[in-house]
Design a protein around this motif. Structure first.
Motif, PDB file in Angstrom:
ATOM      1  N   GLU A 153      10.095 -25.819 -13.213  1.00  0.00           N
ATOM      2  CA  GLU A 153       9.962 -26.881 -14.207  1.00  0.00           C
ATOM      3  C   GLU A 153       8.583 -27.535 -14.192  1.00  0.00           C
ATOM      4  O   GLU A 153       8.057 -27.922 -15.234  1.00  0.00           O
ATOM      5  N   VAL A 154       8.010 -27.680 -12.997  1.00  0.00           N
ATOM      6  CA  VAL A 154       6.683 -28.277 -12.861  1.00  0.00           C
ATOM      7  C   VAL A 154       5.908 -27.503 -11.814  1.00  0.00           C
ATOM      8  O   VAL A 154       6.459 -27.120 -10.773  1.00  0.00           O
ATOM      9  N   VAL A 155       4.623 -27.257 -12.073  1.00  0.00           N
ATOM     10  CA  VAL A 155       3.724 -26.645 -11.091  1.00  0.00           C
ATOM     11  C   VAL A 155       2.498 -27.541 -10.952  1.00  0.00           C
ATOM     12  O   VAL A 155       1.990 -28.067 -11.949  1.00  0.00           O
ATOM     13  N   ARG A 156       2.046 -27.763  -9.710  1.00  0.00           N
ATOM     14  CA  ARG A 156       0.895 -28.618  -9.459  1.00  0.00           C
ATOM     15  C   ARG A 156       0.086 -28.093  -8.274  1.00  0.00           C
ATOM     16  O   ARG A 156       0.657 -27.697  -7.252  1.00  0.00           O
ATOM     17  N   TRP A 157      -1.242 -28.110  -8.395  1.00  0.00           N
ATOM     18  CA  TRP A 157      -2.133 -27.769  -7.289  1.00  0.00           C
ATOM     19  C   TRP A 157      -2.258 -28.967  -6.351  1.00  0.00           C
ATOM     20  O   TRP A 157      -2.118 -30.112  -6.768  1.00  0.00           O
ATOM     21  N   SER A 158      -2.574 -28.673  -5.094  1.00  0.00           N
ATOM     22  CA  SER A 158      -2.939 -29.732  -4.166  1.00  0.00           C
ATOM     23  C   SER A 158      -4.336 -30.231  -4.532  1.00  0.00           C
ATOM     24  O   SER A 158      -5.045 -29.624  -5.341  1.00  0.00           O
ATOM     25  N   MET A 159      -4.762 -31.343  -3.931  1.00  0.00           N
ATOM     26  CA  MET A 159      -6.056 -31.933  -4.266  1.00  0.00           C
ATOM     27  C   MET A 159      -7.216 -31.012  -3.929  1.00  0.00           C
ATOM     28  O   MET A 159      -8.240 -31.013  -4.611  1.00  0.00           O
ATOM     29  N   HIS A 199       4.582 -15.051 -20.797  1.00  0.00           N
ATOM     30  CA  HIS A 199       5.924 -15.585 -20.541  1.00  0.00           C
ATOM     31  C   HIS A 199       6.897 -15.139 -21.630  1.00  0.00           C
ATOM     32  O   HIS A 199       6.550 -15.083 -22.810  1.00  0.00           O
ATOM     33  N   LYS A 200       8.114 -14.859 -21.228  1.00  0.00           N
ATOM     34  CA  LYS A 200       9.185 -14.531 -22.173  1.00  0.00           C
ATOM     35  C   LYS A 200      10.025 -15.782 -22.347  1.00  0.00           C
ATOM     36  O   LYS A 200      10.988 -16.011 -21.627  1.00  0.00           O
ATOM     37  N   GLY A 201       9.646 -16.597 -23.291  1.00  0.00           N
ATOM     38  CA  GLY A 201      10.339 -17.853 -23.503  1.00  0.00           C
ATOM     39  C   GLY A 201       9.453 -19.040 -23.197  1.00  0.00           C
ATOM     40  O   GLY A 201       8.244 -18.910 -22.972  1.00  0.00           O
ATOM     41  N   ARG A 202      10.068 -20.198 -23.131  1.00  0.00           N
ATOM     42  CA  ARG A 202       9.373 -21.481 -23.009  1.00  0.00           C
ATOM     43  C   ARG A 202       8.478 -21.559 -21.767  1.00  0.00           C
ATOM     44  O   ARG A 202       8.865 -21.146 -20.677  1.00  0.00           O
ATOM     45  N   VAL A 203       7.262 -22.087 -21.945  1.00  0.00           N
ATOM     46  CA  VAL A 203       6.387 -22.430 -20.822  1.00  0.00           C
ATOM     47  C   VAL A 203       6.640 -23.894 -20.496  1.00  0.00           C
ATOM     48  O   VAL A 203       6.459 -24.765 -21.342  1.00  0.00           O
ATOM     49  N   ASN A 204       7.069 -24.155 -19.274  1.00  0.00           N
ATOM     50  CA  ASN A 204       7.428 -25.527 -18.896  1.00  0.00           C
ATOM     51  C   ASN A 204       6.258 -26.349 -18.398  1.00  0.00           C
ATOM     52  O   ASN A 204       6.182 -27.554 -18.655  1.00  0.00           O
ATOM     53  N   SER A 205       5.342 -25.701 -17.662  1.00  0.00           N
ATOM     54  CA  SER A 205       4.290 -26.477 -17.011  1.00  0.00           C
ATOM     55  C   SER A 205       3.076 -25.601 -16.725  1.00  0.00           C
ATOM     56  O   SER A 205       3.203 -24.390 -16.529  1.00  0.00           O
ATOM     57  N   ILE A 206       1.909 -26.230 -16.713  1.00  0.00           N
ATOM     58  CA  ILE A 206       0.660 -25.553 -16.377  1.00  0.00           C
ATOM     59  C   ILE A 206      -0.117 -26.409 -15.383  1.00  0.00           C
ATOM     60  O   ILE A 206       0.076 -27.625 -15.307  1.00  0.00           O
TER      61      ILE A 206
END
Length: 415
Positions: A226-232, A180-187
């Protein structure tokens, strides 16, 4: 290699967690399977047992640098023919010299708690002994998110543009992932623990191969995720930006774009916490031509909902023939200073079943973890049990899978 202060490597005493083996309804990506009835035990006898905790812990961080900890319990309320949920405060103290931005607890009865702050330090705590173990100072920017893929590994993200994979046995950095070039917001780590996603200020979505410690795919989003999330089930994932939610397949193909009525602050795939002071529950259809819809809303907060987490929980045994065996509890924190717990046994339940008021603290993040067995408190200050040592060793056996041979390797995937 990470700089660690006051780290203690001695394996500490533990005891078996108070859990029940409960067969649950198969999970899907449309609705959080929240309940199991007794009659389903016989019809699903070929399914493997899933061990669920009977109690839980909630830990929340704040702008005021305070860290709050609670033990959570559920019991039978025979008078009202219902379940009673309770929160018992166990600690509150200033954990960092700046605001707390991230908090994570190791899963499946693990003992570790990690907190991240604008002070650029990840602090590690032993939840069982309720004490600080040390600080990880590998990052050179504010910590933006923390996640334990397993009991023995911690993944972190930072404003310095990197992700770090730590081994909990000695807190060595196994992987330092750059791209990433800059801030990582979410994993977000996939349920298989083999890959992870990240989004950042560079408007890029990246997929990382955690086994090999390098990037495996990336795509430009055209906006800052801003946010990343996997499904269940891990068959799809969502990326949130402002008040929009993009739903992708595992191959990074866009399937839906949802425009939420207000600014979003937190998302747990189907669960959306926002500026409108509500937690909205979405139904996301498989058919890309069908529009995702809000099927329930949970209220109670008087300010924006900042974070949301869930945990499957075993319920106390009841004499009723159709009594529930398990449920899913949901925890939210808000800028109003309140912590709410909801029971998803009934998705139409809109009011919290338990709450705690911090009296004005601006809460920023929350994690919810398995509770511990009552007898554990008796063994913490006693002799170490052999079974506990074996459990710690088994956690360490995962290292080869996670590529421990390249402990200090740093991989730049910026191309």
């Amino acid at each position: 290699m990470a700089t660690v202060t006051s780290i203690k490597r001695a394996r500490l005493a533990s005891s078996p967690k108070e859990k029940k083996k409960v067969k649950t309804v198969p999970q899907n990506d449309h609705y959080p399977a929240s309940t199991t009835k007794g009659k389903q035990k016989a019809t699903e006898s070929t399914k493997p047992d899933i061990t669920l905790p009977t109690s839980f812990k909630i830990i929340a961080g704040s702008y005021e640098k305070l860290l709050y900890g609670f033990d959570g319990f559920v019991s039978l309320d025979k008078a009202n023919n219902s379940y009673k949920f309770e929160l018992q405060p166990i600690f509150v103290f200033p954990a960092h010299v700046s605001c707390i931005k991230a908090v994570a607890a190791s899963p499946n009865g693990g003992k570790w708690l990690a907190t991240g702050s604008a002070d650029e330090v990840i602090k590690v705590w032993d939840l069982r002994r309720k004490k600080e173990i040390g600080g990880l100072m590998h990052h050179e920017g504010s910590i933006t998110q923390l996640q334990f893929p397993s009991r023995s590994h911690l993944l972190s993200a930072s404003e310095d543009g990197t992700l770090c994979l730590f081994r909990a046995r000695d807190w060595v950095v196994l992987r330092a992932l750059k791209g990433h070039k800059g801030r990582v917001n979410s994993i977000a780590v996939h349920p298989s623990n083999k890959v992870a996603l990240s989004v950042g200020k560079d408007n890029t979505l990246r997929m990382w191969d955690l086994m090999r410690g390098k990037g495996s795919a990336s795509t430009k989003l055209g906006k800052e995720g801003e946010v990343v999330r996997w499904s269940m089930t891990g068959s799809s994932f969502v990326v949130q930006s402002q008040n929009t939610i993009d739903v992708f397949t595992v191959d990074m193909v866009l399937r839906h774009t949802i425009t939420h009525p207000s600014r979003i602050h937190s998302i747990r795939y189907l669960l959306v916490g926002a500026e409108d002071k509500k937690l909205s529950v979405y139904d996301i259809p498989d058919n890309p031509e069908k529009v995702p819809t809000i099927i329930a809303e949970m209220t109670g907060h008087s300010n924006r909902v900042k974070a949301v987490e869930i945990l499957p929980l075993a319920l106390p045994r009841s004499t009723k023939a159709d009594a529930l065996l398990s449920t899913i509890i949901l925890c939210t924190v808000s800028s109003d200073g309140k912590i709410h717990v909801y029971d998803l046994a009934d998705v139409l339940q809109i009011s919290p079943v338990a709450e705690y008021d911090t009296k004005g603290t601006r809460l920023t993040c929350v994690t919810i973890a398995d509770g511990e067995a009552p007898e554990h408190a008796k063994s913490v200050n006693g002799k170490r049990k052999r079974g506990d040592e074996d459990s710690e060793i088994e956690d360490g056996d995962e290292d080869e899978t996670w590529g421990a041979r390249e402990q200090e390797g740093e991989h730049d995937e910026s191309g």
